[in-house]
Design a protein around this motif. Structure first.
Motif, PDB file in Angstrom:
ATOM      1  N   VAL A   1       0.864  -1.183   0.000  1.00  0.00           N
ATOM      2  CA  VAL A   1       0.000   0.000   0.000  1.00  0.00           C
ATOM      3  C   VAL A   1       0.899   1.231   0.000  1.00  0.00           C
ATOM      4  O   VAL A   1       1.598   1.487   0.979  1.00  0.00           O
TER       5      VAL A   1
ATOM      6  N   LYS B   1      -7.935   0.748   1.379  1.00  0.00           N
ATOM      7  CA  LYS B   1      -6.565   0.453   1.803  1.00  0.00           C
ATOM      8  C   LYS B   1      -6.557  -0.181   3.192  1.00  0.00           C
ATOM      9  O   LYS B   1      -5.788  -1.114   3.466  1.00  0.00           O
TER      10      LYS B   1
ATOM     11  N   GLY C   1       3.742  -1.261   3.919  1.00  0.00           N
ATOM     12  CA  GLY C   1       3.003  -0.006   3.822  1.00  0.00           C
ATOM     13  C   GLY C   1       3.959   1.162   3.768  1.00  0.00           C
ATOM     14  O   GLY C   1       4.881   1.244   4.572  1.00  0.00           O
TER      15      GLY C   1
ATOM     16  N   GLY D   1       0.257   4.203   3.421  1.00  0.00           N
ATOM     17  CA  GLY D   1       0.132   2.788   3.754  1.00  0.00           C
ATOM     18  C   GLY D   1       0.433   2.536   5.222  1.00  0.00           C
ATOM     19  O   GLY D   1      -0.228   1.724   5.884  1.00  0.00           O
TER      20      GLY D   1
END
Length: 557
Positions: A370, A382, A398, A402
């Motif tokens: 992400v 997300k 992430g 993220g």
């Protein structure tokens, strides 16, 4: 100092950046120190306020400069560190000239495009081209200048005029013009058409610049008759017409140019020294890299859950890092980009097929990534992707937003704070687990985020991520963000197993997090994913050990 100007014709996005970077790679393989400048004729001061749909990603430099993504190509191909002044915009030039006028530097004269704007452009190029490109403080021998846009664009005219003058200012033997043009091949006839290139070169010559090299982009290699025709109508020799046709990977572009005699051409045209035998090893390694890319048999599937997936350039650095990391791990990357909003339950009513397809791709991935972004759209999607990765033990990385989504998800589903959110999306939440950074200035859009290269100190010796970084005490990463993990909630997160193993030098910023017992689940606050963290993520995705023997290649990622 020698200068190579790279211009483009017919259409934008024809590949000037890759070709400019490839020329630099060839020269560097000959032992020549190279630097690069990218000129963008827009009035914006920098790329920092662009929508990702408008101009692709914003590439962040070590000094915090928010610049065009082509400078990322230069840094990756040439293994150099560039500065914010290596990206020139119309806005920067006009701002500089207006500031001089306000100070009275022009002594009351009428300030005009010629000579004041054009002089400022030339002075800027000369000043920046002589800056050292690395820690050894080596002054470059050659500066490669890419002029963005297409010849004939009205906004680019002052720059073209500046370089018309510049070729006489630095002397003709120190200046070379490379024109990159498209040679279309309509499917109806299959014939390679030269008229667009002829028209483009004619316009360039009409503006006072005559190309020394015409590089033709095409679907397939140019036949000799087409090269001869371009030579005849564009006032260049046949051996000054190069072809860069579609190839299996970008790694092949420098090899393609070298095979057509690019190195010998520039050495002769600019009077450069003959290459020493030892630097030639770079091109040998480059060929090995390109060959290895074509022979990859294993495959790793990674899903990127983003907000700007309609334009691949919006995540250029992330995608290139993953590609290089997969190559370093001897895997072919199967990257699937899905819109975060497609994972949200509301999508069932709007387009059930898109919703189910998005989840099918997510659950079938070897790993989930992400990346960053701004605004609330797609945020819940997300968060759902993070929850899937955490609960199903899917390797996850992430970056920037993220990381924030991972904090929100953990707060909601582990700490049972149902309203946990970022103050960017819900200013009134009782559990603001992500908050705006104190130094961010909401009244000024440009250059007010936390930008540039910063140190991240490891706070735990038993950190999984620290081991992947070869047990270093700190790492240096580039940042571009304006929200952070709320320090007030850190202790509660850590009690439940979310460990903040990497922090800023003052200890206030949470930079790297990982979950206890989940070695493939970690986050990075940095917006630009660097090579190490990308290889780390790939290693987790394909269950490969990340050791000191892992090959780190400082060429295209």
């Amino acid at each position: 100092m020698k200068y190579i100007l790279v211009t483009g014709g017919v259409i934008s996005g024809v590949g000037k950046g890759v070709i400019a970077s490839s020329i630099g790679t060839i020269l560097k393989s000959s032992g020549i120190a190279v630097t690069s400048i990218k000129i963008d004729p827009y009035i914006n001061i920098d790329a920092g306020t662009f929508s990702p749909y408008e101009h692709g990603e914003v590439f962040v430099l070590a000094d915090g400069g928010e610049v065009d993504l082509d400078l990322g190509n230069y840094e990756r191909f040439l293994d150099i560190t560039l500065h914010r002044d290596n990206n020139i915009t119309t806005g920067k030039i006009y701002q500089s000239v207006i500031n001089k006028e306000r100070r009275g530097d022009y002594l009351g004269k009428t300030v005009q495009v010629v000579p004041h704007i054009t002089d400022s452009i030339q002075e800027w190029v000369e000043r920046v081209s002589k800056r050292p490109v690395d820690q050894s403080q080596v002054i470059p021998d050659v500066c490669i200048i890419e002029l963005g846009g297409t010849i004939g664009d009205i906004e680019g005219m002052p720059f073209v005029e500046a370089f018309r003058q510049f070729q006489f200012r630095v002397k003709r033997e120190n200046f070379c013009c490379v024109h990159v043009s498209l040679v279309p091949q309509p499917k109806t006839t299959g014939e390679q058409k030269t008229k667009p290139t002829q028209a483009s070169v004619r316009e360039l010559r009409g503006l006072g610049l005559s190309p020394d090299l015409v590089v033709c982009r095409s679907n397939s290699p140019l036949i000799n008759a087409v090269k001869d025709k371009i030579s005849l109508f564009c006032h260049v020799e046949p051996d000054q017409v190069f072809c860069v046709h579609d190839v299996t990977s970008l790694y092949r572009v420098p090899l393609l140019l070298e095979d057509q005699g690019a190195k010998q051409f520039f050495i002769k045209r600019l009077g450069l020294p003959e290459p020493a035998p030892s630097p030639r090893k770079l091109m040998i390694k480059w060929k090995e890299l390109a060959d290895r890319y074509d022979r990859l048999l294993k495959e790793v599937t990674i899903v990127l859950v983003g907000k700007y997936t309609q334009l691949e350039d919006a995540y250029a650095s992330v995608i290139k890092s993953l590609q290089h990391a997969a190559l370093a791990s001897s895997h072919r990357l199967d990257l699937k980009c899905i819109e975060a909003a497609d994972l949200e339950p509301s999508m069932v009513q709007e387009d059930a097929q898109r919703y189910h397809q998005a989840w099918k791709e997510l659950v079938g991935a070897n790993g989930i990534l992400v990346p960053g972004g701004f605004g609330i759209r797609g945020t819940e999607g997300k968060i759902l992707a993070v929850q899937w990765a955490r609960t199903k033990n899917v390797p996850f990385l992430g970056v920037c937003l993220g990381l924030q989504c991972a904090v929100i998800e953990f707060g909601r589903n582990v700490l049972q704070w149902s309203d946990a959110h970022s103050t960017e999306f819900n200013p009134n939440t009782e559990h603001p687990v992500v908050i705006e950074m104190p130094e961010h200035n909401p009244g000024q859009m440009g250059g007010t985020m936390r930008l540039g290269q910063r140190k991240t100190l490891f706070k735990s010796k038993d950190s999984y991520v620290r081991k992947l970084y070869h047990n270093k005490d700190y790492v240096e990463e580039r940042h571009r963000h304006r929200y952070e993990v709320n320090p007030a909630f850190v202790s509660q997160f850590e009690e439940k197993g979310m460990r903040f193993v990497g922090r800023s030098e003052d200890g206030e910023r949470m930079e790297i997090m990982e979950l206890n017992g989940k070695p493939g689940f970690f986050f990075n606050a940095c917006n630009l994913m660097w090579l190490y963290i990308a290889i780390t993520s790939i290693s987790s995705f394909v269950n490969l050990p990340f050791t000191k023997e892992t090959t780190i290649i400082h060429i295209p990622i």
